[in-house]
Scaffold this motif. Structure first.
Motif: not given
Length: 172
Positions: A23-29, A52-54, A71-77, A98-100
Motif C-alpha cells: 500500500l503506497t501512502c502519498p502525503y503532502e510536504a 512509526f517515524s519516517n 512524497d510517499s511511503f509504501t508498506v509491504a506486508v 490523517i488517513k492517506l
C-alpha cells in the motif's frame, strides 16, 4: 538444466511478487515530519496498529517493510496476521490519524502453502543444480565415447602441429 533453474527462479519470483501486498501512502510536504501510521480498521472511523517515524524500515518483527519516498511511503506486508481493511496515514499533532490510503489485505491458502514450501525448496535448489551439472557432464562423456571421437586435448595439440599453423619465426 538451465530450463529447470529458470522455471524455479520464475516460480519463486512470481510467488513473492503476488503475495507481497503493498500500500503506497502519498502525503503532502507539511506532513513529512509527522509520525506514520499503519493500522487495521476496527470500525468505520477507528483502527488499531503501529505508529512509526519516517526513518523506520521494518515493523512487527520484519512482517512489514517500509520504503520511504520523497512524497510517499509504501508498506509491504510480508506476513499478514489478520485479514481486513488496513490504513496508512500520518498522526496529527492532536493525535488524530490523517488517513492517506486504505486497502483490503487478505490471506490465502496458497500463501500458507508457499510460506512453508519455500523453506523446503531453498536448500534443494543448489543441490538440484549440482546434481544436474554432474549428470550432464557424465552423459556428455558417454556420448563422446560412443562416437569414438577423441574428447581430450590431443585433438587440439594435433591441430597446432599441422604445417599450416607453423610459427613464421621458425621458418626463417
Amino acid at each position: 538444466m538451465h530450463l529447470l533453474f529458470s522455471i524455479l527462479l520464475l516460480a519463486v519470483g512470481a510467488c513473492e511478487a503476488v503475495y507481497w501486498q503493498k500500500l503506497t501512502c502519498p502525503y503532502e510536504a507539511q506532513h513529512d515530519n509527522l509520525q506514520r501510521v499503519w493500522c487495521r480498521q476496527t470500525s468505520a472511523e477507528c483502527c488499531s496498529g503501529f505508529t512509526f517515524s519516517n526513518k523506520t524500515q521494518s515493523l512487527d518483527g520484519g512482517k512489514l517493510t517500509v520504503t520511504q519516498g520523497s512524497d510517499s511511503f509504501t508498506v509491504a506486508v510480508m506476513e499478514l496476521s489478520q485479514e481486513g481493511v488496513y490504513w496508512c496515514g500520518v498522526l496529527n499533532s492532536d493525535h488524530t490519524i490523517i488517513k492517506l490510503a486504505d486497502g483490503y489485505f487478505h490471506r490465502t491458502v496458497v500463501e500458507h502453502i508457499w510460506s512453508f514450501t519455500r523453506w523446503i525448496l531453498l536448500p534443494l535448489l543448489p543441490m538440484v543444480t549440482i546434481f544436474t551439472s554432474i549428470y550432464y557432464r557424465k552423459s556428455t562423456q558417454h556420448i563422446c565415447k560412443k562416437t569414438k571421437d577423441q574428447c581430450d586435448d590431443t585433438t587440439a595439440s594435433r591441430v597446432l602441429t599441422d604445417p599450416l599453423y607453423e610459427n613464421a619465426a621458425e621458418l626463417e
